[in-house]
Design a protein around this motif. Structure first.
Motif, mmCIF file in Angstrom:
data_model
loop_
_atom_site.group_PDB
_atom_site.id
_atom_site.type_symbol
_atom_site.label_atom_id
_atom_site.label_comp_id
_atom_site.label_asym_id
_atom_site.label_seq_id
_atom_site.Cartn_x
_atom_site.Cartn_y
_atom_site.Cartn_z
ATOM 1 N N ALA A 75 0.844 -1.199 0.000
ATOM 2 C CA ALA A 75 0.000 0.000 0.000
ATOM 3 C C ALA A 75 0.881 1.252 0.000
ATOM 4 O O ALA A 75 1.923 1.295 0.657
ATOM 5 C CB ALA A 75 -0.917 -0.011 1.203
ATOM 6 N N GLY A 76 0.420 2.233 -0.751
ATOM 7 C CA GLY A 76 1.165 3.479 -0.882
ATOM 8 C C GLY A 76 2.085 3.530 -2.076
ATOM 9 O O GLY A 76 2.597 4.602 -2.431
ATOM 10 N N GLY A 77 2.289 2.392 -2.703
ATOM 11 C CA GLY A 77 3.177 2.332 -3.857
ATOM 12 C C GLY A 77 2.505 2.760 -5.142
ATOM 13 O O GLY A 77 1.334 3.154 -5.161
ATOM 14 N N SER A 78 3.275 2.666 -6.228
ATOM 15 C CA SER A 78 2.812 3.103 -7.543
ATOM 16 C C SER A 78 3.078 2.035 -8.586
ATOM 17 O O SER A 78 4.038 1.266 -8.477
ATOM 18 C CB SER A 78 3.526 4.397 -7.960
ATOM 19 N N LEU A 79 2.230 2.027 -9.603
ATOM 20 C CA LEU A 79 2.404 1.162 -10.757
ATOM 21 C C LEU A 79 1.938 1.914 -11.985
ATOM 22 O O LEU A 79 1.043 2.760 -11.894
ATOM 23 C CB LEU A 79 1.567 -0.113 -10.643
ATOM 24 N N ARG A 80 2.508 1.562 -13.127
ATOM 25 C CA ARG A 80 2.009 2.085 -14.379
ATOM 26 C C ARG A 80 1.609 0.916 -15.274
ATOM 27 O O ARG A 80 2.450 0.081 -15.625
ATOM 28 C CB ARG A 80 3.035 2.962 -15.106
ATOM 29 N N LEU A 81 0.346 0.874 -15.611
ATOM 30 C CA LEU A 81 -0.157 -0.139 -16.531
ATOM 31 C C LEU A 81 -0.103 0.397 -17.958
ATOM 32 O O LEU A 81 -0.295 1.590 -18.184
ATOM 33 C CB LEU A 81 -1.593 -0.519 -16.191
ATOM 34 N N SER A 82 0.155 -0.514 -18.875
ATOM 35 C CA SER A 82 0.165 -0.161 -20.294
ATOM 36 C C SER A 82 -0.870 -0.989 -21.040
ATOM 37 O O SER A 82 -1.083 -2.163 -20.713
ATOM 38 C CB SER A 82 1.547 -0.419 -20.912
#
Length: 126
Positions: free
Chosen positions: A14-21
């Motif tokens: 929790a609190g993290g980031s992701l980038r989906l493509s």
């Protein structure tokens, strides 16, 4: 016909980031509205965000649950739409799908979309 392939999912805290493509093939996506949806275990698929492109104007629309945390963007030259997800919460855990339809406005109902990818899993631990 356009084919869609999602990538970028994963497991994070929790609190993290992701980038989906979401990469499209078969057709250029310049004339398409692209949306992201998600489906959590035991729940119905729900709208997350959508982006349209018309006369060089980009429009976006977000579900209230992700507004301010997620950002949808598109790179027409790469035939790709992204979903940047920040400040992730355990309740964001789901399979994320991208979808596309020929349109010039944003769409938030899944029945409005004609093409779907296979999905990518996002799991957020507490």
């Amino acid at each position: 016909q356009v084919q869609l392939v999602e990538s970028g999912g994963g497991l994070l805290q929790a609190g993290g980031s992701l980038r989906l493509s979401c990469v499209a093939s078969g057709r250029t996506i310049n004339s398409y509205t692209v949306g992201w949806f998600r489906q959590a275990p035991g729940k119905e698929r729900e709208f997350v965000a959508a982006i349209s492109f018309s006369w060089n104007v980009i429009s976006t629309y977000y579900a209230d649950s992700v507004k301010g945390r997620f950002t949808i963007s598109r790179a027409n030259a790469k035939n790709t739409v992204y979903l940047q997800m920040n400040s992730l919460k355990p309740e964001d855990t789901a399979v994320y799908y991208c979808a596309a339809v020929i349109a010039t406005t944003t769409k938030k109902f899944e029945q409005e979309y004609d093409y779907w990818g296979q999905g990518t899993q996002v799991t957020v631990s507490s």
